[in-house]
Motif scaffolding. Structure first.
Motif, PDB file in Angstrom:
ATOM      1  N   ASN A   1     -48.016  85.854  51.019  1.00 41.78           N
ATOM      2  CA  ASN A   1     -47.391  86.812  51.929  1.00 41.78           C
ATOM      3  C   ASN A   1     -48.428  87.874  52.308  1.00 41.78           C
ATOM      4  OD1 ASN A   1     -45.811  88.984  53.052  1.00 41.78           O
ATOM      5  ND2 ASN A   1     -44.004  88.070  52.102  1.00 41.78           N
ATOM      6  N   PRO A   2     -48.683  88.102  53.596  1.00 38.40           N
ATOM      7  CA  PRO A   2     -49.760  89.030  53.993  1.00 38.40           C
ATOM      8  C   PRO A   2     -49.428  90.506  53.823  1.00 38.40           C
ATOM      9  CG  PRO A   2     -48.642  88.187  55.939  1.00 38.40           C
ATOM     10  CD  PRO A   2     -48.068  87.440  54.757  1.00 38.40           C
ATOM     11  N   LEU A   3     -48.172  90.871  53.591  1.00 40.49           N
ATOM     12  CA  LEU A   3     -47.817  92.281  53.455  1.00 40.49           C
ATOM     13  C   LEU A   3     -48.409  92.866  52.175  1.00 40.49           C
ATOM     14  CD1 LEU A   3     -44.089  92.405  54.593  1.00 40.49           C
ATOM     15  CD2 LEU A   3     -46.101  93.178  55.849  1.00 40.49           C
TER      16      LEU A   3
ATOM     17  N   TRP B   1     -39.051  88.331  57.482  1.00 39.34           N
ATOM     18  CA  TRP B   1     -40.344  88.998  57.316  1.00 39.34           C
ATOM     19  C   TRP B   1     -40.921  89.466  58.629  1.00 39.34           C
ATOM     20  CZ3 TRP B   1     -41.264  90.858  52.866  1.00 39.34           C
ATOM     21  CH2 TRP B   1     -40.844  90.196  51.703  1.00 39.34           C
ATOM     22  N   ALA B   2     -40.528  88.835  59.741  1.00 38.50           N
ATOM     23  CA  ALA B   2     -41.036  89.256  61.048  1.00 38.50           C
ATOM     24  C   ALA B   2     -40.621  90.684  61.379  1.00 38.50           C
ATOM     25  CB  ALA B   2     -40.531  88.294  62.120  1.00 38.50           C
ATOM     26  N   GLN B   3     -39.498  91.159  60.830  1.00 42.24           N
ATOM     27  CA  GLN B   3     -39.043  92.527  61.072  1.00 42.24           C
ATOM     28  C   GLN B   3     -39.984  93.563  60.464  1.00 42.24           C
ATOM     29  OE1 GLN B   3     -34.826  91.133  59.728  1.00 42.24           O
ATOM     30  NE2 GLN B   3     -34.529  93.141  60.698  1.00 42.24           N
ATOM     31  N   LEU B   4     -40.845  93.120  59.537  1.00 49.19           N
ATOM     32  CA  LEU B   4     -41.814  94.010  58.886  1.00 49.19           C
ATOM     33  C   LEU B   4     -43.234  93.718  59.345  1.00 49.19           C
ATOM     34  CD1 LEU B   4     -40.278  93.741  55.319  1.00 49.19           C
ATOM     35  CD2 LEU B   4     -40.224  95.773  56.777  1.00 49.19           C
ATOM     36  N   GLY B   5     -43.362  92.903  60.394  1.00 50.87           N
ATOM     37  CA  GLY B   5     -44.677  92.558  60.904  1.00 50.87           C
ATOM     38  C   GLY B   5     -45.315  91.380  60.195  1.00 50.87           C
ATOM     39  N   GLY B   6     -44.562  90.704  59.354  1.00 51.40           N
ATOM     40  CA  GLY B   6     -45.091  89.549  58.650  1.00 51.40           C
ATOM     41  C   GLY B   6     -44.818  88.253  59.393  1.00 51.40           C
ATOM     42  N   ARG B   7     -45.109  87.156  58.732  1.00 52.51           N
ATOM     43  CA  ARG B   7     -44.829  85.856  59.328  1.00 52.51           C
ATOM     44  C   ARG B   7     -43.321  85.616  59.358  1.00 52.51           C
ATOM     45  NH1 ARG B   7     -49.312  84.010  55.887  1.00 52.51           N
ATOM     46  NH2 ARG B   7     -47.728  83.443  54.356  1.00 52.51           N
TER      47      ARG B   7
ATOM     48  N   VAL C   1     -47.006  94.711  45.548  1.00 44.97           N
ATOM     49  CA  VAL C   1     -47.343  95.460  46.755  1.00 44.97           C
ATOM     50  C   VAL C   1     -47.393  96.950  46.430  1.00 44.97           C
ATOM     51  CG1 VAL C   1     -46.365  93.772  48.325  1.00 44.97           C
ATOM     52  CG2 VAL C   1     -44.916  95.614  47.463  1.00 44.97           C
ATOM     53  N   ALA C   2     -48.144  97.709  47.220  1.00 45.17           N
ATOM     54  CA  ALA C   2     -48.191  99.160  47.072  1.00 45.17           C
ATOM     55  C   ALA C   2     -46.880  99.758  47.577  1.00 45.17           C
ATOM     56  CB  ALA C   2     -49.376  99.728  47.842  1.00 45.17           C
ATOM     57  N   ILE C   3     -46.429 100.828  46.900  1.00 48.69           N
ATOM     58  CA  ILE C   3     -45.143 101.452  47.210  1.00 48.69           C
ATOM     59  C   ILE C   3     -45.359 102.927  47.553  1.00 48.69           C
ATOM     60  CG2 ILE C   3     -42.859 102.035  46.325  1.00 48.69           C
ATOM     61  CD1 ILE C   3     -43.226  99.063  46.773  1.00 48.69           C
TER      62      ILE C   3
END
Length: 460
Positions: A165-167, A186-192, A261-263
């Motif tokens: 996952n690229p996020l 995931w597209a809603q967050l700019g992901g695939r 992931v960073a939070i």
């Protein structure tokens, strides 16, 4: 020197007599005589630890094993218990007698139920005891007191994804929307593009309670009914790591093959769950791991295990188990332009200690962890020859309508820490308050405001 609680009921008195007949020294005697902890004559368990899966799966058994080793037991084995997520730690003393300690890890809430119905001597919890739970245990004493509550380790809730996952970063409100089902692709967050699959711990889990409090409830959300629920931390993490569209939350030692992931929370910058940021509890999803017992606990194994958990060897086991120890260390902090000028000067000239002092809710009184951290910091300063004119205290607080009031309150918090450290002979270089600067959590909720009300320690 601390003393074990006195005997207070006939059943305990009968057990004490039995232990003494076997030649073991027991209750109401100085700690130093606990070199020979009593073994129940009826071969029942000497100690029953129940509660958090986060603690009970690995850390609890490791601390028990360490205690048995310290006490001179041999042939120590960690065996499966009578049910899933239960273990027995068995050792042999110098007289050739077996001792058994049971660890049941079915969720933090079950530990407090165990104290209530006398199926547990010690409750493990990956969250603070709830007021309702403390009220239900009033007959056992004040379960929120320093004698009852022990922070034995620190942990960070990691939000985990599949490694492909690229996020790399999410805000807590985004995480809340994801787990509420409001963000479902995931597209809603700019992901695939791909439908998000949710993985969550079960309702008995302290990990879930912490996530619910810090993420869901703080943002007015509830967990979506579509989430897949797990009692086992390992199983949840492995499931996320095998699902390209998966997302879950987990204790730091259980990231395994997944990606954290960073939070970010409130005005804070995104933070990965690093050792230093969790040790200082600045990371937005950091948490404390607790042991609870009645303050007038008669079982000497309870006192032995909690004291061992606070000891240098116990904290080393915390670290070895993948959690964050409370051992005080000096760390270098990199300056950035967002820091106040005074703080940037500190980063260039001094080092920050890996501990923050925090306070009881709605109070200027140091909380139970902070009171023990006073002793840890004082010991560190003495060992490093930094008792005189080497220490700077920096207070912070939550936002107020009047910035000057926020600054004053933050300095008063630093002064409260000063009073306690001064009792140990510390003479200070400077004490300051930076008010609402550099928040580490959102000020919109009580939990965030409590985290922002903190005092840092810097040493030259």
């Amino acid at each position: 020197m601390s003393r074990a609680p006195s005997v207070c009921d006939r059943e305990t008195w009968n057990r004490t007599l039995a232990y003494l007949l076997l030649g073991f020294v027991c209750y109401a005697l100085p700690w130093s005589v606990f070199a020979a902890l009593p073994i129940p004559p009826d071969q029942s368990s000497a100690l029953r630890l129940q509660g958090s899966n986060t603690i009970g799966a690995k850390l609890g058994p490791a601390l028990v094993k360490g205690l048995l080793e310290q006490q001179g037991f041999s042939s120590i084995r960690i065996l499966p218990g009578d049910a899933e997520n239960e273990q027995k730690i068995v050792g042999i003393n110098a007289q050739g007698l077996d001792v058994t300690i049971e660890v049941a890890a079915h969720g933090s809430g079950t530990g407090f139920v165990g104290l209530s119905d006398n199926t547990a001597d010690l409750a493990a919890s990956s969250r603070p005891i709830k007021s309702s739970e403390a009220d239900a245990l009033t007959a056992l004493g004040d379960m929120k007191s320093r004698d009852a509550e022990h922070v034995v380790a620190l942990d960070g809730l990691a939000v985990i994804l599949n490694r492909d996952n690229p996020l790399d970063a999410l805000r807590t409100e985004q995480v809340a929307q994801i787990f509420a089902g409001e963000i479902s692709d995931w597209a809603q967050l700019g992901g695939r593009p791909g439908a998000i699959t949710l993985y969550a711990r079960d309702d008995n889990s302290g990990t879930y309670d912490t996530f619910k409090e810090l993420v869901l409830s703080a943002n007015g959300k509830s967990l979506a009914s579509t989430a897949k629920r797990f009692e086992s931390s390992d199983q949840l993490s492995d499931s996320v790591s095998q699902d390209p569209n998966g997302i879950g939350f987990i204790g730091l030692p259980y990231i395994r093959q997944a990606k954290a992931v960073a939070i970010a929370a409130g005005e804070s910058q995104p933070m990965l769950p690093s050792v230093t940021l969790i040790a200082t509890e600045d990371y937005p999803l950091s948490r404390r791991l607790f042991l609870y017992h009645p303050p007038q606990q008669a079982n000497p194994w309870v006192a032995a295990l909690t004291r061992f958990a606070h000891s240098p060897r116990g904290q080393a086991i915390v670290n070895e188990s993948g959690f964050i120890a409370q051992t005080v260390q000096a760390v270098t902090v990199a300056a950035n332009e967002a820091m106040p000028a005074q703080y940037q000067t500190l980063t260039r000239e001094a080092q920050r200690l890996s501990v923050n002092f925090r306070f009881q809710e709605g109070s200027s009184t140091l909380d139970n962890k902070a009171l023990r951290d006073i002793e840890r910091v004082a010991s560190y300063l003495k060992d490093q020859d930094k008792l005189r004119d080497k220490v700077v205290l920096v207070g912070f607080g939550d936002a107020k309508k009047d910035a000057a009031r926020a600054e004053l309150l933050s300095k008063l918090r630093a002064m409260a820490v000063r009073r306690e450290l001064a009792k140990h002979g510390v003479l200070f270089r400077d004490i300051t308050g930076l008010g609402e600067e550099m928040p580490v959590a959102a000020n919109s909720a009580d939990e965030g405001r409590i985290k922002n009300r903190r005092v840092e320690v810097w040493v030259y």
